[in-house]
Design an enzyme around this catalytic site. Structure first.
Site, PDB file in Angstrom:
ATOM      1  N   TYR A 118       0.835  -1.206   0.000  1.00 47.38           N
ATOM      2  CA  TYR A 118       0.000   0.000   0.000  1.00 47.38           C
ATOM      3  C   TYR A 118       0.872   1.260   0.000  1.00 47.38           C
ATOM      4  O   TYR A 118       0.627   2.193  -0.752  1.00 47.38           O
ATOM      5  CB  TYR A 118      -0.910  -0.013   1.236  1.00 47.38           C
ATOM      6  CG  TYR A 118      -1.963   1.067   1.216  1.00 47.38           C
ATOM      7  CD1 TYR A 118      -3.240   0.806   0.742  1.00 47.38           C
ATOM      8  CD2 TYR A 118      -1.678   2.355   1.665  1.00 47.38           C
ATOM      9  CE1 TYR A 118      -4.214   1.805   0.704  1.00 47.38           C
ATOM     10  CE2 TYR A 118      -2.635   3.360   1.627  1.00 47.38           C
ATOM     11  CZ  TYR A 118      -3.902   3.083   1.148  1.00 47.38           C
ATOM     12  OH  TYR A 118      -4.848   4.066   1.121  1.00 47.38           O
TER      13      TYR A 118
ATOM     14  N   HIS B 223     -20.495  13.396 -26.708  1.00 45.47           N
ATOM     15  CA  HIS B 223     -20.197  12.468 -27.815  1.00 45.47           C
ATOM     16  C   HIS B 223     -20.030  11.028 -27.349  1.00 45.47           C
ATOM     17  O   HIS B 223     -20.252  10.097 -28.109  1.00 45.47           O
ATOM     18  CB  HIS B 223     -18.964  12.923 -28.582  1.00 45.47           C
ATOM     19  CG  HIS B 223     -17.765  13.158 -27.723  1.00 45.47           C
ATOM     20  ND1 HIS B 223     -17.631  14.272 -26.929  1.00 45.47           N
ATOM     21  CD2 HIS B 223     -16.662  12.409 -27.511  1.00 45.47           C
ATOM     22  CE1 HIS B 223     -16.497  14.205 -26.271  1.00 45.47           C
ATOM     23  NE2 HIS B 223     -15.878  13.082 -26.598  1.00 45.47           N
TER      24      HIS B 223
ATOM     25  N   LYS C 174      -0.710   6.854 -23.489  1.00 46.74           N
ATOM     26  CA  LYS C 174      -0.227   7.094 -24.849  1.00 46.74           C
ATOM     27  C   LYS C 174       1.274   6.784 -24.877  1.00 46.74           C
ATOM     28  O   LYS C 174       1.686   5.646 -25.055  1.00 46.74           O
ATOM     29  CB  LYS C 174      -0.509   8.537 -25.274  1.00 46.74           C
ATOM     30  CG  LYS C 174      -1.967   8.827 -25.572  1.00 46.74           C
ATOM     31  CD  LYS C 174      -2.765   9.144 -24.366  1.00 46.74           C
ATOM     32  CE  LYS C 174      -4.137   9.687 -24.699  1.00 46.74           C
ATOM     33  NZ  LYS C 174      -4.987   9.747 -23.506  1.00 46.74           N
TER      34      LYS C 174
ATOM     35  N   PHE D 110      -7.588  19.499 -25.054  1.00 49.13           N
ATOM     36  CA  PHE D 110      -8.219  18.227 -25.394  1.00 49.13           C
ATOM     37  C   PHE D 110      -9.596  18.215 -24.728  1.00 49.13           C
ATOM     38  O   PHE D 110      -9.832  18.961 -23.785  1.00 49.13           O
ATOM     39  CB  PHE D 110      -7.343  17.049 -24.929  1.00 49.13           C
ATOM     40  CG  PHE D 110      -7.971  15.727 -25.280  1.00 49.13           C
ATOM     41  CD1 PHE D 110      -8.129  15.358 -26.607  1.00 49.13           C
ATOM     42  CD2 PHE D 110      -8.471  14.881 -24.297  1.00 49.13           C
ATOM     43  CE1 PHE D 110      -8.759  14.167 -26.938  1.00 49.13           C
ATOM     44  CE2 PHE D 110      -9.093  13.691 -24.620  1.00 49.13           C
ATOM     45  CZ  PHE D 110      -9.236  13.328 -25.949  1.00 49.13           C
ATOM     46  N   ASP D 111     -10.503  17.346 -25.191  1.00 47.93           N
ATOM     47  CA  ASP D 111     -11.891  17.431 -24.690  1.00 47.93           C
ATOM     48  C   ASP D 111     -12.020  17.222 -23.180  1.00 47.93           C
ATOM     49  O   ASP D 111     -12.774  17.921 -22.520  1.00 47.93           O
ATOM     50  CB  ASP D 111     -12.859  16.520 -25.471  1.00 47.93           C
ATOM     51  CG  ASP D 111     -12.521  15.039 -25.418  1.00 47.93           C
ATOM     52  OD1 ASP D 111     -11.437  14.700 -24.923  1.00 47.93           O
ATOM     53  OD2 ASP D 111     -13.328  14.221 -25.892  1.00 47.93           O
TER      54      ASP D 111
ATOM     55  N   ALA E  38       0.841  13.949 -22.984  1.00 45.50           N
ATOM     56  CA  ALA E  38       0.477  12.563 -23.298  1.00 45.50           C
ATOM     57  C   ALA E  38       1.365  11.967 -24.392  1.00 45.50           C
ATOM     58  O   ALA E  38       1.672  10.781 -24.373  1.00 45.50           O
ATOM     59  CB  ALA E  38      -0.988  12.505 -23.720  1.00 45.50           C
TER      60      ALA E  38
ATOM     61  N   ASP F  80       0.614  19.362 -20.967  1.00 43.80           N
ATOM     62  CA  ASP F  80      -0.256  18.195 -21.066  1.00 43.80           C
ATOM     63  C   ASP F  80       0.508  17.305 -22.053  1.00 43.80           C
ATOM     64  O   ASP F  80       0.452  17.518 -23.260  1.00 43.80           O
ATOM     65  CB  ASP F  80      -1.619  18.641 -21.603  1.00 43.80           C
ATOM     66  CG  ASP F  80      -2.568  17.483 -21.863  1.00 43.80           C
ATOM     67  OD1 ASP F  80      -2.127  16.323 -21.774  1.00 43.80           O
ATOM     68  OD2 ASP F  80      -3.744  17.743 -22.180  1.00 43.80           O
TER      69      ASP F  80
HETATM   70  N1  F0G Z   1      -4.729  15.086 -22.686  1.00 46.44           N
HETATM   71  C1  F0G Z   1      -4.628  14.702 -23.968  1.00 46.44           C
HETATM   72  C2  F0G Z   1      -3.813  15.504 -24.922  1.00 46.44           C
HETATM   73  C3  F0G Z   1      -5.282  13.537 -24.391  1.00 46.44           C
HETATM   74  O1  F0G Z   1      -5.159  13.157 -25.662  1.00 46.44           O
HETATM   75  C4  F0G Z   1      -6.032  12.802 -23.440  1.00 46.44           C
HETATM   76  C5  F0G Z   1      -6.721  11.590 -23.838  1.00 46.44           C
HETATM   77  C6  F0G Z   1      -6.101  13.241 -22.127  1.00 46.44           C
HETATM   78  C7  F0G Z   1      -5.432  14.397 -21.783  1.00 46.44           C
HETATM   79  C8  F0G Z   1      -6.888  12.497 -21.073  1.00 46.44           C
HETATM   80  O2  F0G Z   1      -6.258  11.341 -20.722  1.00 46.44           O
HETATM   81  O3  F0G Z   1      -7.776   9.455 -21.376  1.00 46.44           O
HETATM   82  O4  F0G Z   1      -5.890   9.121 -19.785  1.00 46.44           O
HETATM   83  O5  F0G Z   1      -7.903  10.381 -19.108  1.00 46.44           O
HETATM   84  N2  F0G Z   1      -6.920  11.268 -25.018  1.00 46.44           N
HETATM   85  C9  F0G Z   1      -7.541  10.061 -25.510  1.00 46.44           C
HETATM   86  C10 F0G Z   1      -7.688  10.171 -26.984  1.00 46.44           C
HETATM   87  C11 F0G Z   1      -8.758   9.620 -24.799  1.00 46.44           C
HETATM   88  O6  F0G Z   1      -8.345   9.288 -27.559  1.00 46.44           O
HETATM   89  O7  F0G Z   1      -7.138  11.077 -27.611  1.00 46.44           O
HETATM   90  P1  F0G Z   1      -6.996  10.001 -20.219  1.00 46.44           P
END
Ligand code: F0G
Length: 468
Positions: free
Chosen positions: A74, A451, A259, A126-127, A218, A216
């Site tokens: 833990y 979406h 990613k 990102f969304d 990824a 950010d």
């Molecule tokens: N930031 C970026 C640039 C992303 O592309 C994503 C996720 C996230 C944050 C959020 O991360 O999914 O681990 O919670 N992108 C995926 C996509 C879902 O399909 O582009 P997460």
């Protein structure tokens, strides 16, 4: 830049997973049953899945071996220490907060630092970043560079517009801004990379106005590859050296490690501010878990420690980015317009340009998404007005997404170029009957990230009937 000189896979296949193509009438029935929302189709009913490059990578033999080393204690697990060391080395920060995916990093960060009504500035949100900002009472603002709108294949179209950044800070005052974020690569803007020059310039502006500057990140390794390949002065530097320079320019990072962590789950925040680390981990413990696992198993942390290093291997990145470029060339040859140059993780089709007879309010991107499934059992995703429509607070009018895109994301180390040739053949069949593609309307939706769950219906019923 290589031309017509495709590198071959720098790995061989040790384990395989069977995939199956349903018949055309089965596919028609499935998409109708899913109310034309591709997220609602089971993966067993998909032949080639390009929905996302997130959490879909194939692990290496070294990652599978590392999995067995997981220490599931833990607190203070050995696996965390290994993960922490790798993250500190790459991202150049003193404190590491693990969490189970990127949006949790965003949730924890914005819940802690964002005051109601404050702005978050980004090259392009990102969304989930946008939705998390809004959810915590903040206002997301995108500041993409002018070149991002150009149809020319220019390098570094993911950059932030520094002139607009400074103007925004001067106009609204630094105190109204919670933080500045650089998304690398710029996912919502075609997966385009950001140059080191742009990173330094944004960093300098943030320092001048005493604004926190976060990444950010990824897809950080893919961004590093573009800097090495296309930015003057970086050809002779290694990917880890470029990453070091990039991350020394910022205060912290939020990463979805699904990613460029080459892992199926994982995320983290890394930062230097000890006081903020304390506040962030209070919430972490409340919603994710203790500081040394943050919602992940010890074995996940082991896998990430290996993946974050493997992803910086030059041969891996060279193949990866050139495979995406090959994919892009094939889609152009098939007759669909794409965002050029191709970015790091996906080919983005300009559905607005491809289907001019479908207006944005009838979602041309979604129409193409549905068609890729019906024609070839291929799952792709809309990144246009279905995902990004918003309402103008003052006028109540709907603001459509700047572009109606369809993203075909390539999972890492998963599909071969023969899969890509099949996708291009499917695209070609769609091109031949593009004028008959229908528009769609939403019949049920949620307030945030609609979406994922909304139901749609076709505007004009398809002539093709589902056989009983
Ligand atoms: N930031 C970026 C640039 C992303 O592309 C994503 C996720 C996230 C944050 C959020 O991360 O999914 O681990 O919670 N992108 C995926 C996509 C879902 O399909 O582009 P997460």
């Amino acid at each position: 830049m290589k031309k017509g000189n495709q590198p071959a896979e720098p790995y061989r296949i040790k384990s395989v997973e069977a995939i199956k193509l349903l018949s055309r009438h089965e596919r028609l029935a499935k998409i109708k049953q899913a109310n034309y929302n591709i997220f609602k189709i089971d993966s067993a009913d998909i032949y080639i899945d390009l929905l996302t490059d997130s959490g879909t990578a194939a692990m290496s033999n070294n990652q599978w071996a590392a999995l067995m080393l997981g220490d599931e204690s833990y607190a203070g697990a050995r696996s965390f220490r290994r993960f922490e060391k790798v993250v500190k080395d790459i991202f150049r920060k003193a404190f590491v907060i693990p969490c189970h995916q990127g949006r949790v990093a965003e949730n924890i960060m914005f819940s802690t630092v964002l005051k109601k009504g404050q702005y978050v500035l980004n090259n392009t949100h990102f969304d989930t970043t946008r939705a998390n900002t809004l959810h915590k009472g903040g206002i997301p603002v995108d500041l993409p560079c002018e070149e991002s709108k150009s149809h020319e294949p220019l390098p570094f179209k993911g950059n932030m517009d520094c002139r607009k950044l400074e103007e925004f800070i001067r106009e609204h005052g630094a105190e109204t801004i919670a933080m500045v974020i650089m998304t690398v690569t710029n996912n919502s803007s075609g997966g385009q990379p950001v140059s080191m020059a742009n990173i330094h310039e944004v960093s300098e502006i943030c320092q001048r106005y005493k604004l926190p500057f976060y990444f950010d990140c990824a897809r950080f390794a893919e961004n590093c590859y573009f800097i090495k390949r296309d930015e003057p002065g970086y050809a002779g530097k290694s990917i880890p050296e470029i990453a070091r320079e990039m991350f020394e320019a910022c205060d912290g990072v939020m990463m979805s490690a699904k990613k460029d962590g080459l892992a199926n789950i994982g995320g983290f925040i890394a930062l230097n501010d000890e006081e903020l680390y304390g506040r962030l981990t209070e919430l972490l413990i409340l919603i994710e878990g203790y500081r040394t696992y943050g919602g992940l198993a010890g074995r996940d942390l082991e896998v990430l420690a290996v993946g974050l290093q493997e992803v910086m291997d030059f041969d891996y990145l060279d193949f990866r980015i050139e495979q995406v470029a090959y994919f892009g060339r094939k889609i152009i040859e098939a007759g669909m317009p794409i965002i050029e140059p191709t970015g790091g993780h996906a080919v983005f089709i300009d559905a607005g340009e491809f289907l001019p007879h479908i207006p944005p309010e009838q979602f041309p991107g979604q129409s193409l998404v549905v068609e890729f499934y019906i024609e070839g059992g291929i799952r792709v995703v809309e990144i246009g007005s279905l995902m990004f429509d918003s309402i103008d607070e003052k006028t109540g009018q709907i603001i459509h997404a700047p572009r109606e895109l369809v993203r075909m994301a390539l999972p890492r180390r998963v599909y071969t170029n023969s899969h890509i040739d099949y996708i291009a053949e499917t695209a070609h069949s769609i091109v031949n009957r593009k004028d008959s593609l229908p528009g769609y309307k939403i019949i049920k939706e949620t307030k945030f990230l609609r979406h994922f769950t909304c139901d749609l219906d076709v505007m004009v019923p398809r002539e093709e009937k589902v056989k009983p």
